[in-house]
Motif scaffolding. Structure first.
Motif, short mmCIF file in Angstrom:
data_model
loop_
_atom_site.label_atom_id
_atom_site.label_comp_id
_atom_site.label_asym_id
_atom_site.label_seq_id
_atom_site.Cartn_x
_atom_site.Cartn_y
_atom_site.Cartn_z
N ASP A 48 20.75 118.33 117.11
CA ASP A 48 20.53 119.66 117.69
C ASP A 48 19.34 120.30 116.97
O ASP A 48 19.50 120.99 115.96
N LEU A 49 18.14 120.08 117.51
CA LEU A 49 16.93 120.57 116.84
C LEU A 49 16.89 122.10 116.74
O LEU A 49 16.53 122.62 115.66
N PRO A 50 17.24 122.85 117.78
CA PRO A 50 17.22 124.32 117.64
C PRO A 50 18.12 124.81 116.51
O PRO A 50 17.75 125.73 115.77
N ARG A 51 19.31 124.24 116.39
CA ARG A 51 20.22 124.64 115.32
C ARG A 51 19.62 124.31 113.95
O ARG A 51 19.67 125.11 113.02
N MET A 103 16.47 124.03 113.16
CA MET A 103 15.35 124.93 112.91
C MET A 103 15.84 126.31 112.50
O MET A 103 15.27 126.95 111.61
N ASP A 104 16.91 126.77 113.13
CA ASP A 104 17.47 128.08 112.79
C ASP A 104 17.94 128.11 111.35
O ASP A 104 17.70 129.08 110.62
N LYS A 150 14.92 128.16 108.97
CA LYS A 150 14.24 129.45 108.96
C LYS A 150 15.05 130.51 108.22
O LYS A 150 14.52 131.22 107.36
N ARG A 151 16.34 130.63 108.54
CA ARG A 151 17.16 131.67 107.93
C ARG A 151 17.33 131.50 106.43
O ARG A 151 17.47 132.46 105.68
N ASN A 196 14.16 114.66 114.57
CA ASN A 196 14.38 116.11 114.54
C ASN A 196 14.12 116.69 113.16
O ASN A 196 13.50 117.75 113.02
N GLU A 224 10.38 116.65 112.66
CA GLU A 224 9.72 117.66 113.49
C GLU A 224 9.94 119.05 112.92
O GLU A 224 9.02 119.88 112.86
N ALA A 225 11.18 119.34 112.52
CA ALA A 225 11.46 120.64 111.91
C ALA A 225 10.65 120.82 110.64
O ALA A 225 10.13 121.91 110.37
#
Length: 323
Positions: free
Chosen positions: A55-58, A60-61, A64-65, A99, A102-103
């Protein structure tokens, strides 16, 4: 430094987490499910984020956080389940690694450390196998046989590509045969080197029909974690791919000898011959770890005697915390 450890509650990840805490850091552990069994003593010194590396969006989140600066990628789909599900093994162990890389590229992560495995070399024979056991160098030809090991080799190639072409600083570590808490439960029959310790400690017999004459390179998981930490902080490592092992050939009978010194009358029986893992090809050997020593400063801190003693102490500590 703020490090994210994927698979941070797993067998290798938990010890890596412990090493970073010991060095004064507060790592973020990223895993699909929460399992405190191996990190119970670290609960107030780590941060835990649940998620899947597919889950790339997760991912990345979380990066970032938490303002992540470094990543240790230890999450993987392992064991017989991986072998029986090649498509899922590739999805997790290869696409998941894409992933992570990429992240890392998108967030300009300073270093990604990828945990690989001895299986990328495939069968070890001739001068590298019984009875000579010439130490295996990193430039040994690769011939993986299992889907897990093939996926690990693909992950290595991805790391090299991203390092050379995409501006992502990567280091690959190939671990020898590991042992330590958690491997018996999570790695099934491949956890022989943990079963031989955990069964006698629990007052149970340990029996194996063959393999007492086989030499292998056994590395205690705290030394695996040391290799990970050194690879994370190393300044511009030259080679980028390193064997992490003891550099010494030992046998299951060496484990038995130590256990008979440390435990009262352990019930252990080890048959003669080779191939204690029952693999369809010769998979045991000894690592040349001179590159890791010279470039990372890696020097194993645990021989079999010290490793087994610490392992027993760790098991007793885990039992006490669970009581």
């Amino acid at each position: 430094m703020k490090v994210l450890i994927t698979g941070g509650m797993g067998v290798i990840g938990a010890e890596a987490s412990r090493r970073f805490v010991k060095e004064g850091h507060r790592p973020v552990l990223f895993a699909r499910h929460r399992d405190d069994n191996l990190i119970g003593d670290l609960a107030d010194r780590v941060d835990i984020e649940l998620g899947d590396i597919t889950d790339l969006p997760r991912l990345m989140d979380v990066i970032k956080r938490n303002a992540i600066t470094h990543i240790v990628h230890a999450a993987a789909f392992v064991g017989a389940v991986s072998q029986a599900n090649p498509a899922l093994s590739i999805q997790v162990n290869v696409n998941g690694t894409v992933n992570v890389l990429e992240a890392a590229r998108l967030f300009e992560i300073k270093r990604v450390v990828f945990t690989s495995a001895k299986g990328v070399y495939g069968p070890l024979s001739g001068e590298f196998g019984y009875p000579e056991y010439r130490p295996v160098p990193e430039d040994m030809p690769k011939n993986p046989k299992r889907i897990y090991d093939s996926a690990k080799l693909m992950g290595e190639h991805l790391c090299v590509y991203y390092n050379n072409n995409m501006g992502v600083d990567t280091v690959v570590l190939r671990f020898a045969t590991t042992y330590g808490p958690g491997k018996t439960a999570r790695h099934g029959k491949m956890g022989v080197t943990s079963q031989i310790v955990e069964a006698p400690v629990a007052g149970k017999p340990f029996r194996i029909a063959q393999g007492g004459d086989e030499k292998d390179d056994f590395i205690y998981n705290k030394d695996s974690a040391l290799g990970i930490y050194l690879a994370t902080i190393a300044s511009d490592p030259k080679s980028r791919i390193y064997n992490i092992g003891s550099g010494v050939g030992s046998t299951l009978r060496d484990f038995e000898r130590v256990l008979r010194k440390l435990l009262p009358n352990p019930d252990i029986e080890i048959g003669p011959g080779l191939n204690f893992l029952g693999m369809p090809y010769p998979a045991h050997g000894v690592y040349d770890v001179s590159r890791a020593r010279d470039e990372l400063g890696f020097r194993p801190e645990y021989d079999i005697e010290r490793g087994v003693a610490d392992y027993i102490e760790s098991l007793r500590g885990m039992k006490a915390r669970a009581a």
